[in-house]
Design an enzyme around this catalytic site. Structure first.
Site: not given
Ligand code: GDP
Length: 312
Positions: A12-13, A16, A106, A108-109, A137, A141, A203
């Site tokens: 619960h913390r 989700v 629950l 995850s995709t 992981y 699941k 990124w």
């Molecule tokens: P994913 O959905 O499992 O790939 O996980 P993320 O949410 O960490 O990343 C989604 C996309 O966002 C990837 O293409 C990352 O490279 C991009 N991205 C851009 N900037 C960032 C950032 O500052 N942090 C993270 N985690 N992802 C980033």
């Protein structure tokens, strides 16, 4: 699910579980049970059995899991498979032994095959190999889904499973090393704005596309399924629409009011080009996501600012 039924929210913390608890409270459920991990270690079978025996719970939401981004999954694969198998096995088995009326597990995709076509349909489960970085992981699941289905088949339980897409909302992880993209960008743009920095680094190329579901929408879907869905087959929960990381960065930049530049660092990998779930099934059952991304982002940013001020 009667308003005075005893409902247990495991986890619960978290992002989700906290949203499910809020939704139950808002709908007028009064007999809610929850425990922190120091009060009840879900990895301990004896403790979990004793808890269920004592509490005589009617409905269970299994939102407790060991979760993390790509780095954590890569560094602690043994912890991810062990803790998740233990938590879900103990909770599902104790729910059966104490005659729980209904349980929602629950997933995850990331349980879907790495190269499955998009959008991801429920029937693609177990049709190909998984993404190696989070395989421990995902396998845990998948075992949880199969356990619910097997208990239903052998013992006649009503244990259902739902697969939510990427989520965001209050109580998210804003730590830049381990967080997902959405909370990371909120933090990066906010801090750049405060420091009047000339640019923010995003990124990758900005081209990958992701779907983002607000945790309050997810909680609403979970309550909907608990009340109306009885089948063993899994159900996706998503919005059915995605946006590119570049579009997400621009949206967050606007909401924060940042005036500098966005710089894409394409030396950092993009990861999966696209991750979108097919929501035909849940839409057909009568549920649709309600919170538009921009509105959800604004509320998360407001909450982030308040928390940020408290910490300062
Ligand atoms: P994913 O959905 O499992 O790939 O996980 P993320 O949410 O960490 O990343 C989604 C996309 O966002 C990837 O293409 C990352 O490279 C991009 N991205 C851009 N900037 C960032 C950032 O500052 N942090 C993270 N985690 N992802 C980033």
């Amino acid at each position: 699910m009667e308003l005075n039924a005893k409902v247990y929210v495991a986890g619960h913390r978290g992002l989700v579980g906290s949203a499910i608890l809020r939704a139950l409270e808002n709908e007028g459920y009064t007999n809610l049970v929850y425990r922190t991990s120091s009060e009840l270690d879900l990895r301990n079978r004896e403790d979990v059995l004793a808890f269920f025996e004592k509490e005589q719970i009617d409905y269970v939401f299994v939102a407790a899991a060991k979760v993390g981004g790509i780095a954590a999954n890569n560094d602690y694969p043994a912890d991810f498979i062990r803790d998740n198998l233990l938590i879900q096995t103990n909770v599902i088995d104790a729910a059966y032994r104490s005659n729980v009326k209904k349980l929602l597990f629950l997933g995850s995709t990331c349980i879907y095959p790495k190269f499955a076509p998009q959008p991801l349909k429920e029937e693609y489960l177990l049709t190909g190999s998984l993404e190696p970085t989070n395989e421990p992981y995902a396998i845990a699941k998948i075992a949880g889904i199969n356990m619910c289905q097997s208990y239903n088949r052998q013992y006649g339980t009503k244990f259902i499973s739902a697969m939510p897409t990427n989520m965001y909302g209050p109580n998210d992880n804003f730590d830049l090393k381990s967080s997902h993209v959405l909370p990371a960008l909120i933090r990066k743009f906010h801090e750049a704005n405060e420091a009047e920095a000339p640019s923010v680094e995003v990124w990758g190329t900005g081209n990958p596309k992701r779907e983002f579901l607000h945790s309050d929408d997810l909680a609403d879907a979970c309550l909907f399924l608990m009340k109306s869905y009885e089948d063993s087959e899994i159900v996706n929960i998503g919005v059915g629409d995605d946006i590119s990381i570049k579009e997400l960065a621009e949206l967050i930049k606007d909401i924060v009011g940042y005036k500098g530049e966005i710089v894409f660092n394409s030396t950092i990998p993009d990861g999966t080009p696209r991750k979108l779930v097919d929501v035909t099934k849940i839409n057909g059952l009568g549920w649709k996501a309600q919170i538009p991304l921009e509105e959800g982002l604004r509320s998360v940013y407001t909450a982030f600012q308040q928390e940020h001020l408290i910490k300062q």
